[in-house]
Design an enzyme around this catalytic site. Structure first.
Site, PDB file in Angstrom:
ATOM      1  N   ASN A  61      -1.894  44.477  24.117  1.00  0.00           N
ATOM      2  CA  ASN A  61      -3.299  44.133  24.404  1.00  0.00           C
ATOM      3  C   ASN A  61      -4.087  43.820  23.139  1.00  0.00           C
ATOM      4  OD1 ASN A  61      -2.426  45.651  26.849  1.00  0.00           O
ATOM      5  ND2 ASN A  61      -4.547  45.293  27.459  1.00  0.00           N
ATOM      6  N   TYR A 107       0.510  37.839  37.459  1.00  0.00           N
ATOM      7  CA  TYR A 107       0.333  37.339  36.083  1.00  0.00           C
ATOM      8  C   TYR A 107       1.598  37.539  35.263  1.00  0.00           C
ATOM      9  CZ  TYR A 107      -0.834  37.636  31.097  1.00  0.00           C
ATOM     10  OH  TYR A 107      -0.823  37.488  29.730  1.00  0.00           O
ATOM     11  N   ARG A 135      -6.262  49.463  40.371  1.00  0.00           N
ATOM     12  CA  ARG A 135      -5.690  48.107  40.459  1.00  0.00           C
ATOM     13  C   ARG A 135      -4.382  48.199  41.246  1.00  0.00           C
ATOM     14  NH1 ARG A 135      -4.614  45.295  34.725  1.00  0.00           N
ATOM     15  NH2 ARG A 135      -6.717  44.470  34.964  1.00  0.00           N
ATOM     16  N   LYS A 165       4.313  34.879  33.540  1.00  0.00           N
ATOM     17  CA  LYS A 165       4.626  34.834  32.097  1.00  0.00           C
ATOM     18  C   LYS A 165       6.121  35.053  31.870  1.00  0.00           C
ATOM     19  CE  LYS A 165       2.017  34.564  29.020  1.00  0.00           C
ATOM     20  NZ  LYS A 165       1.458  33.389  28.295  1.00  0.00           N
ATOM     21  N   THR A 204       3.709  38.039  26.432  1.00  0.00           N
ATOM     22  CA  THR A 204       3.012  39.325  26.522  1.00  0.00           C
ATOM     23  C   THR A 204       3.997  40.472  26.769  1.00  0.00           C
ATOM     24  OG1 THR A 204       1.551  40.603  27.984  1.00  0.00           O
ATOM     25  CG2 THR A 204       2.584  38.690  28.964  1.00  0.00           C
ATOM     26  N   ASP A 205       3.611  41.657  26.354  1.00  0.00           N
ATOM     27  CA  ASP A 205       4.460  42.838  26.614  1.00  0.00           C
ATOM     28  C   ASP A 205       4.543  43.155  28.116  1.00  0.00           C
ATOM     29  OD1 ASP A 205       1.865  43.799  26.979  1.00  0.00           O
ATOM     30  OD2 ASP A 205       2.065  45.492  25.586  1.00  0.00           O
ATOM     31  N   GLU A 206       3.604  42.583  28.904  1.00  0.00           N
ATOM     32  CA  GLU A 206       3.597  42.913  30.337  1.00  0.00           C
ATOM     33  C   GLU A 206       4.845  42.424  31.059  1.00  0.00           C
ATOM     34  OE1 GLU A 206      -0.057  42.477  32.440  1.00  0.00           O
ATOM     35  OE2 GLU A 206      -1.255  42.966  30.690  1.00  0.00           O
ATOM     36  N   THR A 246      -0.345  26.860  36.047  1.00  0.00           N
ATOM     37  CA  THR A 246      -0.583  26.756  34.602  1.00  0.00           C
ATOM     38  C   THR A 246       0.522  27.449  33.800  1.00  0.00           C
ATOM     39  OG1 THR A 246      -2.968  26.465  34.718  1.00  0.00           O
ATOM     40  CG2 THR A 246      -2.122  27.541  32.740  1.00  0.00           C
TER      41      THR A 246
HETATM   42  P1  NAD Z   1      -7.963  33.392  27.677  1.00  0.00           P
HETATM   43  O1  NAD Z   1      -7.968  33.501  29.161  1.00  0.00           O
HETATM   44  O2  NAD Z   1      -9.095  33.946  26.896  1.00  0.00           O
HETATM   45  O3  NAD Z   1      -7.833  31.839  27.263  1.00  0.00           O
HETATM   46  C1  NAD Z   1      -6.975  30.969  27.910  1.00  0.00           C
HETATM   47  C2  NAD Z   1      -7.310  29.547  27.453  1.00  0.00           C
HETATM   48  O4  NAD Z   1      -6.382  28.638  28.088  1.00  0.00           O
HETATM   49  C3  NAD Z   1      -8.708  29.074  27.857  1.00  0.00           C
HETATM   50  O5  NAD Z   1      -9.336  28.416  26.779  1.00  0.00           O
HETATM   51  C4  NAD Z   1      -8.468  28.103  29.003  1.00  0.00           C
HETATM   52  O6  NAD Z   1      -9.446  27.102  29.110  1.00  0.00           O
HETATM   53  C5  NAD Z   1      -7.097  27.552  28.626  1.00  0.00           C
HETATM   54  N1  NAD Z   1      -6.344  27.034  29.783  1.00  0.00           N
HETATM   55  C6  NAD Z   1      -6.142  27.650  30.985  1.00  0.00           C
HETATM   56  N2  NAD Z   1      -5.418  26.853  31.787  1.00  0.00           N
HETATM   57  C7  NAD Z   1      -5.141  25.722  31.080  1.00  0.00           C
HETATM   58  C8  NAD Z   1      -4.418  24.545  31.365  1.00  0.00           C
HETATM   59  N3  NAD Z   1      -3.831  24.363  32.556  1.00  0.00           N
HETATM   60  N4  NAD Z   1      -4.324  23.595  30.411  1.00  0.00           N
HETATM   61  C9  NAD Z   1      -4.924  23.757  29.205  1.00  0.00           C
HETATM   62  N5  NAD Z   1      -5.629  24.858  28.890  1.00  0.00           N
HETATM   63  C10 NAD Z   1      -5.743  25.824  29.809  1.00  0.00           C
HETATM   64  O7  NAD Z   1      -6.583  34.013  27.227  1.00  0.00           O
HETATM   65  P2  NAD Z   1      -6.213  34.839  25.896  1.00  0.00           P
HETATM   66  O8  NAD Z   1      -6.500  36.263  26.122  1.00  0.00           O
HETATM   67  O9  NAD Z   1      -6.776  34.146  24.732  1.00  0.00           O
HETATM   68  O10 NAD Z   1      -4.624  34.684  25.913  1.00  0.00           O
HETATM   69  C11 NAD Z   1      -3.979  33.595  25.245  1.00  0.00           C
HETATM   70  C12 NAD Z   1      -2.481  33.720  25.460  1.00  0.00           C
HETATM   71  O11 NAD Z   1      -2.011  34.944  24.922  1.00  0.00           O
HETATM   72  C13 NAD Z   1      -2.045  33.725  26.921  1.00  0.00           C
HETATM   73  O12 NAD Z   1      -0.856  32.985  27.031  1.00  0.00           O
HETATM   74  C14 NAD Z   1      -1.798  35.193  27.241  1.00  0.00           C
HETATM   75  O13 NAD Z   1      -0.843  35.338  28.250  1.00  0.00           O
HETATM   76  C15 NAD Z   1      -1.295  35.680  25.892  1.00  0.00           C
HETATM   77  N6  NAD Z   1      -1.523  37.110  25.605  1.00  0.00           N
HETATM   78  C16 NAD Z   1      -2.771  37.647  25.725  1.00  0.00           C
HETATM   79  C17 NAD Z   1      -2.983  38.984  25.379  1.00  0.00           C
HETATM   80  C18 NAD Z   1      -4.363  39.618  25.481  1.00  0.00           C
HETATM   81  O14 NAD Z   1      -4.477  40.811  25.283  1.00  0.00           O
HETATM   82  N7  NAD Z   1      -5.415  38.868  25.749  1.00  0.00           N
HETATM   83  C19 NAD Z   1      -1.917  39.753  24.913  1.00  0.00           C
HETATM   84  C20 NAD Z   1      -0.644  39.175  24.810  1.00  0.00           C
HETATM   85  C21 NAD Z   1      -0.473  37.848  25.147  1.00  0.00           C
HETATM   86  O1  TDX Z   2     -12.863  46.983  34.896  1.00  0.00           O
HETATM   87  C1  TDX Z   2     -11.758  47.376  34.443  1.00  0.00           C
HETATM   88  N1  TDX Z   2     -11.440  48.691  34.534  1.00  0.00           N
HETATM   89  C2  TDX Z   2     -10.257  49.195  34.084  1.00  0.00           C
HETATM   90  O2  TDX Z   2     -10.017  50.412  34.194  1.00  0.00           O
HETATM   91  C3  TDX Z   2     -10.813  46.476  33.821  1.00  0.00           C
HETATM   92  C4  TDX Z   2     -11.114  45.018  33.690  1.00  0.00           C
HETATM   93  C5  TDX Z   2      -9.635  47.012  33.377  1.00  0.00           C
HETATM   94  N2  TDX Z   2      -9.342  48.324  33.514  1.00  0.00           N
HETATM   95  C6  TDX Z   2      -8.031  48.846  33.030  1.00  0.00           C
HETATM   96  C7  TDX Z   2      -6.817  48.090  33.539  1.00  0.00           C
HETATM   97  C8  TDX Z   2      -5.835  48.203  32.393  1.00  0.00           C
HETATM   98  O3  TDX Z   2      -5.113  49.419  32.483  1.00  0.00           O
HETATM   99  O4  TDX Z   2      -8.029  48.653  31.610  1.00  0.00           O
HETATM  100  C9  TDX Z   2      -6.721  48.258  31.156  1.00  0.00           C
HETATM  101  C10 TDX Z   2      -6.836  46.929  30.436  1.00  0.00           C
HETATM  102  O5  TDX Z   2      -7.160  45.958  31.405  1.00  0.00           O
HETATM  103  P1  TDX Z   2      -7.333  44.405  31.037  1.00  0.00           P
HETATM  104  O6  TDX Z   2      -8.338  44.275  29.952  1.00  0.00           O
HETATM  105  O7  TDX Z   2      -7.548  43.665  32.307  1.00  0.00           O
HETATM  106  O8  TDX Z   2      -5.915  44.065  30.365  1.00  0.00           O
HETATM  107  P2  TDX Z   2      -4.414  44.194  30.917  1.00  0.00           P
HETATM  108  O9  TDX Z   2      -4.373  44.186  32.380  1.00  0.00           O
HETATM  109  O10 TDX Z   2      -3.777  45.367  30.220  1.00  0.00           O
HETATM  110  O11 TDX Z   2      -3.789  42.811  30.369  1.00  0.00           O
HETATM  111  C11 TDX Z   2      -4.133  42.335  29.040  1.00  0.00           C
HETATM  112  O12 TDX Z   2      -3.145  42.600  28.107  1.00  0.00           O
HETATM  113  C12 TDX Z   2      -1.963  41.851  28.137  1.00  0.00           C
HETATM  114  C13 TDX Z   2      -4.448  40.841  29.068  1.00  0.00           C
HETATM  115  O13 TDX Z   2      -5.415  40.563  30.075  1.00  0.00           O
HETATM  116  C14 TDX Z   2      -3.214  40.019  29.287  1.00  0.00           C
HETATM  117  O14 TDX Z   2      -3.513  38.626  29.211  1.00  0.00           O
HETATM  118  C15 TDX Z   2      -2.216  40.364  28.218  1.00  0.00           C
HETATM  119  O15 TDX Z   2      -1.030  39.692  28.471  1.00  0.00           O
END
Ligand code: NAD
Ligand code: TDX
Length: 352
Positions: A188, A159, A289, A163, A134-136, A101
């Site tokens: 995040n 992951y 992790r 990205k 993402t910043d990751e 994906t």
């Molecule tokens: P999410 O997992 O909540 O949502 C992902 C969405 O993408 C879902 O609706 C899923 O159905 C869809 N999807 C997955 N695979 C697909 C495919 N092959 N084709 C079409 N749709 C598909 O993710 P999110 O947290 O909303 O993140 C959105 C974007 O932002 C991602 O690209 C992620 O890397 C980026 N991002 C997230 C964070 C965060 O903190 N959540 C921070 C920085 C960047």
């Molecule tokens: O059960 C948990 N316990 C815990 O200690 C989970 C789920 C997470 N954690 C820790 C791991 C991380 O240090 O909390 C922090 C945040 O974890 P996540 O919510 O899984 O986020 P992170 O791994 O930081 O990644 C997120 O931010 C950047 C998003 O999932 C990504 O999609 C985005 O790109």
């Protein structure tokens, strides 16, 4: 009327983006392509039902024919790619789908955009491809310093590697063919509709049920939290006015150790629900992790300077709004945690 292909917008950030855009812009067309994986949910888009400016299409960003067909039908001005497998822990147990994906899907979108927008050696004017990254991708920081747009990419998890790889392809399409692009790299996010595999909604859900709160390692890993609406605002601004070929970091200087986040949630829920059983005794330090990045911290000076972006919601306000939302949407939580969620949770946390 500006026409957008937005992908992955039945997920957390994407659904918030749909509402942000529909509130902000009158004259737009949003075509929302989402595969509806476990993380995508049509319930997240209920508030856009009946709005002719939003069209939902269920499908995969890897599907060449489908995406080409959408370009032919709508003649998009802008593609914003949110679609991704987004959870680090899942990428550790099952990396391949992240390549499919996040890497292959991105390359498919880039190729379709190029095919549609490059005609007889001429790029159609006013087009843009925006990659939500993402910043990751920058890796992990020590105690000092911040990620800037010049920080070399050094991803650690499957992951973040996927990205980062996608980001390289976006820049390759820009540098090789001249595709107009931007990349945003945000810290995040938190807020409504976040799937409870992520730290904040997982802890809210567990605490409410008096289940233990699994904090990885010592709980001192630092994340830089941004309210989701502020991220949506940044993406809209970059789509409108970002300079061609530029990367923009997005973050609000709000770094917190994980244990602080968990304690804040506990204190809030304890008070709001007047529930004596919700307290720090629920915290359980579990196995760390694998490859856990220690600290993320974004320097947002460039997007502030060039586009005038700034975060509007402080963490203190945002976390209360977020907890309010989850308390008011118990049905939503119940629906997304029924079915496969319990299986995921048991598998993921059984050896921790
Ligand atoms: P999410 O997992 O909540 O949502 C992902 C969405 O993408 C879902 O609706 C899923 O159905 C869809 N999807 C997955 N695979 C697909 C495919 N092959 N084709 C079409 N749709 C598909 O993710 P999110 O947290 O909303 O993140 C959105 C974007 O932002 C991602 O690209 C992620 O890397 C980026 N991002 C997230 C964070 C965060 O903190 N959540 C921070 C920085 C960047
Ligand atoms: O059960 C948990 N316990 C815990 O200690 C989970 C789920 C997470 N954690 C820790 C791991 C991380 O240090 O909390 C922090 C945040 O974890 P996540 O919510 O899984 O986020 P992170 O791994 O930081 O990644 C997120 O931010 C950047 C998003 O999932 C990504 O999609 C985005 O790109």
């Amino acid at each position: 009327m500006k026409k957008y292909l937005i992908t992955g917008c039945a997920g957390f950030i994407g659904s918030n983006f749909v509402y942000y855009m529909l509130n902000k812009h009158e004259d737009i067309q949003l075509v929302n392509l989402d595969k509806l994986t476990y993380a995508g949910n049509l319930e997240n888009l209920k508030g856009a039902e009946g709005d002719a400016r939003h069209i939902f299409v269920q499908g995969d960003i890897c599907d060449r024919e489908l995406v080409q067909g959408l370009f032919a039908e709508y003649d998009f001005d802008c593609v914003i790619n949110f679609a991704a497998e987004s959870h680090v822990d899942r990428s550790i147990t099952n990396p391949e789908i992240f390549v499919a994906t996040n890497v292959m899907g991105t390359v498919n979108l880039l190729q379709c955009a190029k095919d549609a927008w490059l005609q007889n050696g001429q790029w159609a004017p006013g087009k843009k491809y925006l990659q939500v990254s993402t910043d990751e991708v920058y890796g992990s920081l020590g105690a000092e310093g911040y990620f800037t747009e010049a920080t070399p990419l050094c991803p650690h998890s499957p992951y973040s590697s996927s990205k980062a790889s996608a980001d390289f392809f976006v820049m390759a399409y820009h540098d090789t063919y001249g595709l107009p692009v931007n990349i945003t790299r945000c810290s995040n996010n938190y807020g409504p509709y976040q799937f409870p595999e992520k730290l904040i909604p997982l802890m809210i859900n567990n605490a409410k049920q008096h289940k233990s709160l699994p904090v990885y390692g010592d709980g001192m890993n630092v994340r830089d939290w941004l309210y989701v609406e502020d991220h949506c605002k940044a993406i809209d601004m970059v789509a409108e006015a970002g300079r061609d070929g530029e990367v923009y970091n997005v973050g609000g200087h709000n770094e917190r150790p994980n244990i602080f986040i968990v304690e804040t949630i506990l204190a809030q829920l304890h008070e709001r629900l007047a529930d004596e059983a919700i307290g720090e005794n629920l915290i359980r330090h579990v196995a760390d992790r694998l490859g856990h990045d220690r600290r993320y911290g974004i320097d947002p000076a460039k997007i502030r300077r060039e586009l005038g972006w700034y975060p509007e919601t402080s963490f203190e306000v945002g976390i209360v709004k977020t907890i309010d939302w989850y308390l008011a949407h118990e049905d939503w939580m119940e629906n997304v945690t029924s079915g496969n969620y319990q299986k995921y949770y048991d598998e993921m946390y059984k050896n921790k």
